[in-house]
Structures are given as structure tokens and as C-alpha cells.
Design a protein around this motif. Structure first.
Motif, PDB file in Angstrom:
ATOM      1  N   SER A 173      21.036 -56.484   7.880  1.00 31.37           N
ATOM      2  CA  SER A 173      21.754 -57.212   8.725  1.00 31.37           C
ATOM      3  C   SER A 173      22.688 -58.037   7.825  1.00 31.37           C
ATOM      4  O   SER A 173      23.983 -58.225   8.610  1.00 31.37           O
ATOM      5  N   PRO A 174      22.237 -58.552   7.032  1.00 30.89           N
ATOM      6  CA  PRO A 174      23.316 -59.601   6.031  1.00 30.89           C
ATOM      7  C   PRO A 174      24.478 -58.823   5.321  1.00 30.89           C
ATOM      8  O   PRO A 174      25.611 -59.162   5.720  1.00 30.89           O
ATOM      9  N   LYS A 216      26.738 -57.784   8.313  1.00 30.13           N
ATOM     10  CA  LYS A 216      27.452 -58.617   8.732  1.00 30.13           C
ATOM     11  C   LYS A 216      28.791 -58.895   7.719  1.00 30.13           C
ATOM     12  O   LYS A 216      30.124 -59.605   8.269  1.00 30.13           O
ATOM     13  N   THR A 217      28.783 -58.763   6.534  1.00 30.46           N
ATOM     14  CA  THR A 217      29.842 -58.876   5.454  1.00 30.46           C
ATOM     15  C   THR A 217      30.363 -57.627   4.916  1.00 30.46           C
ATOM     16  O   THR A 217      31.406 -57.453   4.373  1.00 30.46           O
ATOM     17  N   PRO A 273      29.235 -63.930  14.768  1.00 31.41           N
ATOM     18  CA  PRO A 273      28.902 -65.217  14.063  1.00 31.41           C
ATOM     19  C   PRO A 273      27.882 -65.259  12.899  1.00 31.41           C
ATOM     20  O   PRO A 273      28.058 -65.635  11.899  1.00 31.41           O
ATOM     21  N   ARG A 274      26.697 -64.595  13.290  1.00 27.14           N
ATOM     22  CA  ARG A 274      25.657 -64.419  12.250  1.00 27.14           C
ATOM     23  C   ARG A 274      24.966 -63.303  12.089  1.00 27.14           C
ATOM     24  O   ARG A 274      25.284 -62.279  12.772  1.00 27.14           O
ATOM     25  N   SER A 275      24.292 -63.210  10.974  1.00 22.67           N
ATOM     26  CA  SER A 275      23.586 -61.775  10.672  1.00 22.67           C
ATOM     27  C   SER A 275      22.730 -61.452  11.692  1.00 22.67           C
ATOM     28  O   SER A 275      22.425 -60.266  12.083  1.00 22.67           O
ATOM     29  N   HIS A 324      22.970 -61.842  15.152  1.00 27.84           N
ATOM     30  CA  HIS A 324      23.679 -61.195  16.172  1.00 27.84           C
ATOM     31  C   HIS A 324      24.070 -60.091  15.558  1.00 27.84           C
ATOM     32  O   HIS A 324      24.006 -58.926  16.395  1.00 27.84           O
TER      33      HIS A 324
END
Length: 274
Positions: A111-112, A115-116, A171-173, A175
């Protein structure tokens, strides 16, 4: 005989609309439920993303609701056919649990990265790609038609790609993890349950379709009343107006068949291929 010779009995073998199909309005409306279901699925998915992006829905709340609904759907999936499908496939509940845990762990671990993943891409481009992918998902989805354009794998991949793109703007990983997980549930698991309900319990399928459409409209109304009205008009046109037009247009068909048709070899020629 000359090249343009026509026998007097030539038109006696004229036949019209040999392969024309006779449709019943109720049956066509029932079959249109698959299109309504998928449109509502896309609507619910986009609304869920909008609520999370606006901070009106927490990832913990969505994950809990999705988990409960998945458990209920899992039980219903086995209950509808009395476990006959599971027995035929030979798959155990333990195998299902392991697959779920592996998928959840894999998605949470990456997930990180999700996210990026699209930080270098503009937000407008992300929205455009997501819209195109969701449109492609609707086009290639398997609605039950035997057509070359149907591709369940391509349709699902396009939906997941759209979910990854939209999740990268949250907003965040956490999510992103919940959003991708929810996309799998609504684009992969939900259609499987609907197909089984449609085959086993048609009345239940109709009821679920109506409730799902009302839920999607209610959610859309909280964001845009005009959008809800337009979406309701679209659903009514697909489920009521389009079947009526199809039946009316069938009366205008005028396909002719006769001696001029191409020859069809009906004999079994497989023995010549040995």
C-alpha cells in the motif's frame, strides 16, 4: 441459359426473418439488470472514493463494513446452491481463508508503494485515466452475451487499474489499501454473487438489484441532486426504455433468405480431418 436467367419459381423459395428472435418485455428487462448492477457498482465505488477523499468516511469504517458484507455474501454464496458449487470445485473454506489472508497481507504491504506510485503524474491525468478505465470496464464486462468483445479478465484489470489510480490520490497508505480491497470486493466478488442469485433465485436477484440501485441513487443524491436525477434517468432508460425499443425494432426486421444465399455445409466432415 443466359447469365441473367431467373426461373419463374425463383421467388417461391423466398423466406423472411428466418432467424429472427422473439423477445418478451419482462425477459429483456430482467436481463438488463446486469447492466444496471454494474453501473451502480461503478457509481458506488466512485462515491466511496469521494467520501474518503473528502474525509467523510474513515478507512476503518469502510474496512469494517466491507468485511461484514463480505462475510454475509460468502455465507449467502454457499447457501444459495446448498454448497453444490463448492463441492464441484473441490475448494475448501480453509483454502478460501488462506487466499484472503495472502491477498490482504500482500495488498497491505504494498500500500505505501500504491500511495506513491503516481506522484509524478498530474491529478487531472489520473482522473482522466480512471474515467477511461472504468468506461472500459463497463464495455468489456461479461453481461451474459456471447460476443467477441466480452473479456472478464480485461474488464476486471481495468477496474483495478482505476482503483489504484484513484487510491494514489488519497491521504494515507491505509486509505489506498482499503480502497483497493474494496475495489476487489465490488468488481470481482459482487458480480459472482449476483450471477449465482440470477441463476438460482431470480426474484431475489431482482430485489437485490432494485435495492442496490436505490442505495447508489441515495448516495449520489448526497453529492449532487442533478447527478442523481440524471443517473436515475439513465437506469430507467436502460431497464425500461431500451427493452421496449428493442422489441419494437424487431417488428421492423426484414431479412430475406432464398436460393441466393451462400451454401451451408451441414454434413459432418470431421472424418476427412483424421
Amino acid at each position: 441459359f443466359p447469365d441473367n436467367y431467373v426461373d419463374q419459381r425463383f421467388l417461391e423459395e423466398l423466406r423472411k426473418n428466418v432467424h429472427a428472435r422473439q423477445y418478451r418485455y419482462q425477459a429483456v428487462v430482467f436481463q438488463s439488470g446486469a447492466v444496471v448492477q454494474q453501473l451502480c457498482s461503478v457509481c458506488v465505488f466512485v462515491l466511496t472514493w469521494w467520501y474518503m477523499d473528502a474525509g467523510m468516511l474513515s478507512p476503518q469504517g469502510l474496512f469494517g463494513a466491507a468485511l461484514v458484507s463480505s462475510l454475509l455474501g460468502y455465507v449467502l454464496f454457499d447457501t444459495v446452491d446448498g454448497g453444490a458449487g463448492r463441492w464441484a470445485s473441490g475448494r475448501t473454506r480453509w483454502a478460501d481463508l488462506k487466499s484472503t489472508l495472502v491477498f490482504a497481507a500482500f495488498t497491505y504491504g504494498f500500500s505505501p508503494v500504491l500511495k506513491t506510485l503516481t506522484e509524478s503524474i498530474s491529478t487531472d491525468t489520473i482522473y482522466a485515466m480512471s474515467a477511461l478505465m472504468l468506461l472500459g470496464h463497463l464495455i468489456f464486462f461479461d453481461y451474459g452475451a456471447n460476443s467477441a468483445i466480452v473479456s472478464s479478465t480485461l474488464s476486471l484489470n481495468m477496474a483495478i487499474f482505476a482503483s489504484v489510480c484513484l487510491a494514489s490520490r488519497l491521504p494515507r497508505s491505509l486509505h489506498a489499501f482499503v480502497m483497493v480491497t474494496f475495489a476487489i470486493q465490488i468488481f470481482a466478488l459482487w458480480p459472482m454473487l449476483q450471477k449465482k442469485l440470477k441463476a438460482r433465485t431470480p426474484r431475489c436477484y431482482v430485489g437485490v438489484t432494485v435495492l442496490f440501485a436505490l442505495a447508489a441513487l441515495a448516495g449520489l443524491a448526497t453529492v449532487s441532486s442533478v447527478g442523481a436525477v440524471l443517473f436515475a434517468s439513465l437506469l430507467l432508460a436502460i431497464s425500461c426504455l431500451c427493452p421496449y425499443c428493442l422489441i419494437r425494432l424487431q417488428l421492423l426486421k426484414d431479412n430475406i433468405h432464398g436460393p441466393w444465399d451462400e451454401a451451408e455445409i451441414k454434413e459432418d466432415l470431421s472424418r476427412f480431418l483424421m
